[in-house]
Design an enzyme around this catalytic site. Structure first.
Site, PDB file in Angstrom:
ATOM      1  N   ASP A  98       1.070  -1.113  -0.178  1.00 27.31           N
ATOM      2  CA  ASP A  98       0.079   0.019  -0.007  1.00 27.31           C
ATOM      3  C   ASP A  98       0.924   1.221  -0.067  1.00 27.31           C
ATOM      4  O   ASP A  98       2.155   1.095   0.161  1.00 27.31           O
ATOM      5  CB  ASP A  98      -1.066   0.128   1.171  1.00 27.31           C
ATOM      6  CG  ASP A  98      -1.971   1.225   1.247  1.00 27.31           C
ATOM      7  OD1 ASP A  98      -2.095   1.751   0.190  1.00 27.31           O
ATOM      8  OD2 ASP A  98      -2.950   1.111   2.271  1.00 27.31           O
ATOM      9  N   SER A  99       0.437   2.437  -0.048  1.00 24.52           N
ATOM     10  CA  SER A  99       1.250   3.585  -0.185  1.00 24.52           C
ATOM     11  C   SER A  99       1.585   3.748   1.359  1.00 24.52           C
ATOM     12  O   SER A  99       2.494   4.274   1.780  1.00 24.52           O
ATOM     13  CB  SER A  99       0.511   4.693  -0.554  1.00 24.52           C
ATOM     14  OG  SER A  99      -0.733   5.031  -0.100  1.00 24.52           O
ATOM     15  N   GLY A 148      -3.988   8.480  -3.709  1.00 26.08           N
ATOM     16  CA  GLY A 148      -5.119   8.991  -4.264  1.00 26.08           C
ATOM     17  C   GLY A 148      -5.123  10.190  -5.277  1.00 26.08           C
ATOM     18  O   GLY A 148      -5.808   9.990  -6.160  1.00 26.08           O
ATOM     19  N   CYS A 177     -12.243   2.012   1.886  1.00 23.07           N
ATOM     20  CA  CYS A 177     -10.921   2.208   1.810  1.00 23.07           C
ATOM     21  C   CYS A 177     -10.269   1.446   3.104  1.00 23.07           C
ATOM     22  O   CYS A 177     -10.821   1.633   4.079  1.00 23.07           O
ATOM     23  CB  CYS A 177     -10.507   3.747   2.067  1.00 23.07           C
ATOM     24  SG  CYS A 177      -8.859   4.192   2.363  1.00 23.07           S
ATOM     25  N   THR A 178      -9.074   0.817   2.760  1.00 22.15           N
ATOM     26  CA  THR A 178      -8.366  -0.101   3.959  1.00 22.15           C
ATOM     27  C   THR A 178      -8.337   1.064   5.120  1.00 22.15           C
ATOM     28  O   THR A 178      -8.196   0.402   6.297  1.00 22.15           O
ATOM     29  CB  THR A 178      -7.348  -0.898   3.512  1.00 22.15           C
ATOM     30  OG1 THR A 178      -6.346   0.169   2.581  1.00 22.15           O
ATOM     31  CG2 THR A 178      -7.706  -1.732   2.352  1.00 22.15           C
ATOM     32  N   HIS A 179      -7.774   2.080   4.959  1.00 26.10           N
ATOM     33  CA  HIS A 179      -7.605   3.030   6.000  1.00 26.10           C
ATOM     34  C   HIS A 179      -8.789   3.091   7.071  1.00 26.10           C
ATOM     35  O   HIS A 179      -8.776   3.190   8.130  1.00 26.10           O
ATOM     36  CB  HIS A 179      -7.055   4.449   5.673  1.00 26.10           C
ATOM     37  CG  HIS A 179      -5.764   4.621   5.189  1.00 26.10           C
ATOM     38  ND1 HIS A 179      -5.464   4.103   3.931  1.00 26.10           N
ATOM     39  CD2 HIS A 179      -4.627   4.975   6.070  1.00 26.10           C
ATOM     40  CE1 HIS A 179      -4.133   4.626   3.798  1.00 26.10           C
ATOM     41  NE2 HIS A 179      -3.530   5.107   5.019  1.00 26.10           N
ATOM     42  N   CYS A 238      -5.061  -1.988  -0.692  1.00 20.52           N
ATOM     43  CA  CYS A 238      -5.363  -0.710  -0.886  1.00 20.52           C
ATOM     44  C   CYS A 238      -6.629  -0.741  -2.140  1.00 20.52           C
ATOM     45  O   CYS A 238      -6.401  -1.421  -3.066  1.00 20.52           O
ATOM     46  CB  CYS A 238      -4.074   0.157  -1.530  1.00 20.52           C
ATOM     47  SG  CYS A 238      -4.595   1.793  -1.996  1.00 20.52           S
ATOM     48  N   ASN A 239      -7.866  -0.131  -1.830  1.00 16.29           N
ATOM     49  CA  ASN A 239      -8.908  -0.358  -2.643  1.00 16.29           C
ATOM     50  C   ASN A 239      -8.509   0.555  -3.946  1.00 16.29           C
ATOM     51  O   ASN A 239      -8.613   0.343  -5.062  1.00 16.29           O
ATOM     52  CB  ASN A 239     -10.053   0.127  -2.339  1.00 16.29           C
ATOM     53  CG  ASN A 239     -10.628  -0.521  -0.889  1.00 16.29           C
ATOM     54  OD1 ASN A 239     -10.034  -0.298   0.103  1.00 16.29           O
ATOM     55  ND2 ASN A 239     -11.399  -1.405  -1.440  1.00 16.29           N
ATOM     56  N   THR A 240      -7.745   1.752  -3.682  1.00 14.20           N
ATOM     57  CA  THR A 240      -7.776   2.868  -4.869  1.00 14.20           C
ATOM     58  C   THR A 240      -6.453   2.114  -5.668  1.00 14.20           C
ATOM     59  O   THR A 240      -6.690   2.117  -7.033  1.00 14.20           O
ATOM     60  CB  THR A 240      -7.013   4.131  -4.491  1.00 14.20           C
ATOM     61  OG1 THR A 240      -8.332   4.606  -3.639  1.00 14.20           O
ATOM     62  CG2 THR A 240      -6.637   4.957  -5.624  1.00 14.20           C
TER      63      THR A 240
END
Length: 259
Positions: A2-3, A35, A172-174, A65-67
């Site tokens: 992920d970022s 994003g 969003c995973t966050h 990460c969804n994005t």
């Protein structure tokens, strides 16, 4: 991969299913946030992070990460599969819609309204009332554990969520790291308990299925943890320890040499 620390949700889910798993977390502090980037730029960054993880010869790679899944999954699969199975993170629209709705999908502005998300809604939520809620600044606030900003972003998204919503998809995973705050903000007095749908548990289970492994919880087992920061070995960002998922992980230890 992920970022940032959005991957903690899936990481914790894997750790709970397989405490003995050796984990490599590949983050991109040099390139975050992803994003606001164009799909092409995001895909370039995601490929670099994926290849850094792939160099450690994992049995599978989870895009936490969804994005990144929306924009980069095909490119990452084309680069790494079939040698390394790649598991993306898809908003849990299908199980959410199965409850009948109304449903709200909380997602980053980059994912909200995207053809990818709209396609999932059309495929899995036909006939169900769905509201797409862009959550401005929430992922960034969670990333840095900024309490005031988290509170403000959750409140703003809750204002955009219709009162009749019974189910919220955490797109969003966050957001899974602050799930209970979201529940408290959206829950209306006198209504049935709000249902939240995240993706971490399903993603972890799918990764194990792809490599032919079974959940084997064993409190005595302890896998290693390696953190890559834009390809360099390092430590989890301090903000990760603000969340239960981050505190679940042991101190960083190097992976054993597979040579």
């Amino acid at each position: 991969m992920d970022s940032g620390i959005g991957l903690l949700a899936a990481t914790a889910a894997v750790r709970r299913l397989r405490p003995d798993a050796d984990l490599v977390l590949s983050l991109d502090p040099d390139g975050m946030p992803w994003g606001p980037r164009t799909p092409e730029d995001l895909t370039r960054r995601a490929l670099v992070v994926a290849e850094a993880a792939a160099a450690r010869e994992p049995d599978a790679l989870i895009i936490g990460c969804n994005t990144a899944t929306v924009h980069a999954l095909p490119a990452i699969r084309a680069r790494l599969e079939p040698g390394i199975p790649v598991v993306g993170t898809v908003p849990a629209i299908k199980p959410a819609a199965a409850g009948g709705g109304p449903v709200a999908i909380w997602a980053t502005p980059a994912t909200t309204g995207s053809p990818y998300q709209r396609g999932l809604i059309e495929k899995f939520a036909d006939g169900v009332k769905v509201t797409e809620v862009p959550c401005w600044g929430l992922a960034e606030a969670v990333e840095y554990a900024e309490e005031t900003a988290i509170e403000a972003a959750v409140a703003a998204a809750a204002e955009l969520t219709p009162d009749d919503v019974t189910t919220v998809v955490l797109g969003c995973t966050h957001y899974e790291l602050v799930a209970e705050r979201i529940r408290a903000a959206v829950q209306r007095p006198g209504t049935a308990p709000l249902v939240l749908h995240g993706s971490a548990g399903a993603v972890a289970a799918q990764a194990l299925r792809r490599i032919g492994e079974q959940p084997a919880p064993d409190a005595s087992a302890e896998g290693t943890l390696t953190v890559l920061l834009s390809g360099r070995e390092g430590e989890l960002p301090e903000a990760a320890l603000h969340y239960a998922e981050g505190r679940l992980l042991p101190a960083v230890t190097p992976l054993p040499d597979r040579a």
